[in-house]
Design a protein around this motif. Structure first.
Motif, short mmCIF file in Angstrom:
data_model
loop_
_atom_site.label_atom_id
_atom_site.label_comp_id
_atom_site.label_asym_id
_atom_site.label_seq_id
_atom_site.Cartn_x
_atom_site.Cartn_y
_atom_site.Cartn_z
N ALA A 119 0.83 -1.22 0.00
CA ALA A 119 0.00 0.00 0.00
C ALA A 119 0.86 1.27 0.00
CB ALA A 119 -0.93 0.00 1.22
N PRO A 120 1.79 1.39 -0.93
CA PRO A 120 2.69 2.56 -0.92
C PRO A 120 1.98 3.87 -1.17
CG PRO A 120 2.95 1.32 -2.96
CD PRO A 120 2.09 0.48 -2.06
N ILE A 121 0.98 3.88 -2.02
CA ILE A 121 0.29 5.13 -2.36
C ILE A 121 -0.54 5.60 -1.17
CG2 ILE A 121 -1.36 6.21 -3.92
CD1 ILE A 121 -0.42 4.21 -6.08
N GLN A 122 -1.23 4.67 -0.52
CA GLN A 122 -2.02 5.03 0.66
C GLN A 122 -1.15 5.59 1.77
OE1 GLN A 122 -2.28 2.23 -1.13
NE2 GLN A 122 -4.38 1.43 -1.15
N TRP A 123 0.00 4.96 2.00
CA TRP A 123 0.87 5.41 3.10
C TRP A 123 1.52 6.76 2.81
CZ3 TRP A 123 1.28 3.93 8.01
CH2 TRP A 123 0.68 2.72 8.37
N SER A 124 1.78 7.06 1.55
CA SER A 124 2.33 8.38 1.24
C SER A 124 1.33 9.47 1.61
CB SER A 124 2.72 8.47 -0.24
OG SER A 124 1.56 8.41 -1.07
N ILE A 205 -3.66 -1.72 4.24
CA ILE A 205 -4.47 -1.00 5.22
C ILE A 205 -5.38 -1.98 5.96
CG2 ILE A 205 -6.21 0.81 5.52
CD1 ILE A 205 -3.45 1.82 4.65
N SER A 206 -5.39 -1.87 7.28
CA SER A 206 -6.21 -2.76 8.11
C SER A 206 -7.60 -2.16 8.30
CB SER A 206 -5.56 -2.96 9.48
OG SER A 206 -5.59 -1.76 10.23
N GLN A 209 -7.67 0.81 10.62
CA GLN A 209 -7.21 2.08 10.05
C GLN A 209 -8.29 2.79 9.24
OE1 GLN A 209 -3.60 0.14 8.38
NE2 GLN A 209 -2.53 1.96 9.09
N GLU A 210 -9.37 2.10 8.96
CA GLU A 210 -10.49 2.73 8.25
C GLU A 210 -11.35 3.57 9.19
OE1 GLU A 210 -12.67 -0.30 6.18
OE2 GLU A 210 -10.84 -1.19 5.34
N HIS A 211 -11.21 3.37 10.49
CA HIS A 211 -12.02 4.09 11.48
C HIS A 211 -11.37 5.43 11.81
CE1 HIS A 211 -13.75 4.21 15.84
NE2 HIS A 211 -14.40 5.01 15.02
N ILE A 212 -12.11 6.52 11.61
CA ILE A 212 -11.58 7.86 11.86
C ILE A 212 -11.54 8.14 13.36
CG2 ILE A 212 -11.89 10.33 11.44
CD1 ILE A 212 -13.55 9.49 8.95
N ASP A 213 -10.40 8.59 13.83
CA ASP A 213 -10.23 8.96 15.24
C ASP A 213 -10.11 10.47 15.33
OD1 ASP A 213 -9.58 9.31 17.86
OD2 ASP A 213 -7.68 8.22 17.79
N PHE A 214 -11.19 11.14 15.72
CA PHE A 214 -11.20 12.60 15.76
C PHE A 214 -10.41 13.17 16.93
CE2 PHE A 214 -14.50 12.29 12.61
CZ PHE A 214 -14.35 13.45 11.87
N SER A 229 -9.83 7.31 0.24
CA SER A 229 -10.89 7.73 -0.69
C SER A 229 -10.45 7.51 -2.14
CB SER A 229 -11.20 9.21 -0.48
OG SER A 229 -12.16 9.68 -1.39
N PRO A 230 -11.23 6.88 -2.97
CA PRO A 230 -12.63 6.49 -2.77
C PRO A 230 -12.83 5.08 -2.20
CG PRO A 230 -12.05 6.14 -5.04
CD PRO A 230 -10.82 6.72 -4.37
N ASP A 231 -11.76 4.32 -2.08
CA ASP A 231 -11.92 2.95 -1.63
C ASP A 231 -10.84 2.61 -0.61
OD1 ASP A 231 -13.20 0.26 -1.96
OD2 ASP A 231 -11.19 -0.28 -2.66
N PRO A 232 -11.17 2.05 0.55
CA PRO A 232 -12.49 1.55 0.96
C PRO A 232 -13.37 2.61 1.63
CG PRO A 232 -10.87 0.98 2.62
CD PRO A 232 -10.11 1.68 1.51
N GLY A 233 -12.80 3.79 1.89
CA GLY A 233 -13.55 4.84 2.58
C GLY A 233 -13.31 4.81 4.08
N ALA A 234 -12.97 5.97 4.66
CA ALA A 234 -12.79 6.06 6.12
C ALA A 234 -14.13 6.40 6.76
CB ALA A 234 -11.77 7.15 6.44
#
Length: 316
Positions: A119-124, A205-206, A209-214, A229-234
């Motif tokens: 997941a290099p693009i997501q982590w960047s 991505i686990s 990690q999809e769950h937003i922590d405000f 975004s757009p997949d899988p969506g937070a």
């Protein structure tokens, strides 16, 4: 004519494959992941690479696990000049890599040795990087550990998300690969070993990690949302309902309101207080069971009863 075995799965891979075909390379086989069940009905969906293979009458392989499979021996027997992978999604046996007459190479979506892995693009995006890029590398047994053949950088814009960056990098990867292959075939390259002290991994991505922590700073929340975004969506629990956020902006508000409460709202506006007391302004949203919508549509419907100062984020 140079014979190629191509391995890839998503649209990123398909963009690269189309480039090889347009340039006239003889793609003698394509390998992609098995069809994937999607949606509520779990209907099997073909990968973008499979669709191209079917359109172009390319011999197609879809082993669940390539090592020790009957497909592996068939692929090795083809004796391709080049084995080229781009976001395939499986480890490849060394015996298969060694079956290439010239080289086995990979089109990787980062500037190695940073972001080895799936997941290099997501982590960047998660890390708020200002630039990324493509690496063409030799394939070896270790994960993305081969020598670097060529690289090209790409700036990450503030409005980039996972989807837009994948599209941009796919084009960069296609062009860099087509520029690099003739040099590989002629031997006109000077590969560079990766510095082990600079290696950074980017695991897939686990679900967590999809769950937003405000409670995190607004900038981190912003980066998390665009990375998914757009997949899988937070997602977060907004007004007691599981809700995905797809586009946000950071606002400097210096609020004294509690984290997770509404700082400001209107017919086209909803701003939530983040952990550093800065604002996360929501632009695109998807309540459970609904389509993705602009914030104006949400505020004129499900969000019309929200009030300033209301605690809307339920993290339980």
């Amino acid at each position: 004519m140079t014979k190629v075995i191509f391995l890839g799965t998503p649209e990123f891979s398909a963009t690269v494959l189309r480039g090889l075909l347009k340039e006239g390379y003889d793609v003698i086989a394509a390998v992609t992941q098995p069809d994937k069940p999607v949606g509520r009905k779990q209907k099997l969906q073909k990968s973008p690479v499979k669709l191209i293979a079917e359109e172009e009458n390319i011999k197609l392989y879809q082993p669940a696990k390539l090592p020790k499979s009957p497909e592996l021996e068939e692929l090795k027997a083809l004796q391709a000049d080049l084995i080229i992978t781009a976001a395939y999604g499986q480890f490849l046996p060394t015996s298969f890599l060694n079956s290439a007459k010239v080289a086995a190479i990979n089109v990787h979506g980062s500037l190695l040795p940073k972001y080895r892995g799936g997941a290099p693009i997501q982590w960047s995006l998660l890390n708020g990087d200002k630039e990324t890029g493509i690496t063409i590398m030799y394939m070896v047994k270790g994960m993305d550990a081969g020598d670097i053949i060529s690289q090209e950088k790409l700036p990450i814009e503030k409005d980039d998300d996972n989807g837009s960056l994948f599209e941009k990098l796919a084009i960069v990867g296609r062009e860099l690969l087509l520029d690099t292959i003739p040099k590989i075939l002629s031997g006109d390259i000077q590969p560079i070993q990766q510095d082990p002290d600079k290696v950074v991994f980017s695991p897939n991505i686990s679900k967590d990690q999809e769950h937003i922590d405000f409670t995190q700073p607004a900038e981190k929340v912003f980066n998390q949302i665009r990375a998914l975004s757009p997949d899988p969506g937070a997602w977060t629990m907004l007004n007691g309902q599981r809700t995905k956020l797809y586009k946000t902006e950071v606002e400097e508000i210096n609020s004294d309101l509690p984290v997770g409460s509404v700082y400001d709202l209107g017919k086209k506006r909803l701003v939530i207080v983040a952990g550093d007391k800065q604002g996360v302004s929501i632009k695109k949203i998807q309540p459970a069971g609904k389509k993705i919508m602009d914030i104006a549509n949400y505020m004129n419907g499900l969000g019309k009863d929200l009030e300033k100062g209301q605690q809307v984020i339920d993290e339980k």
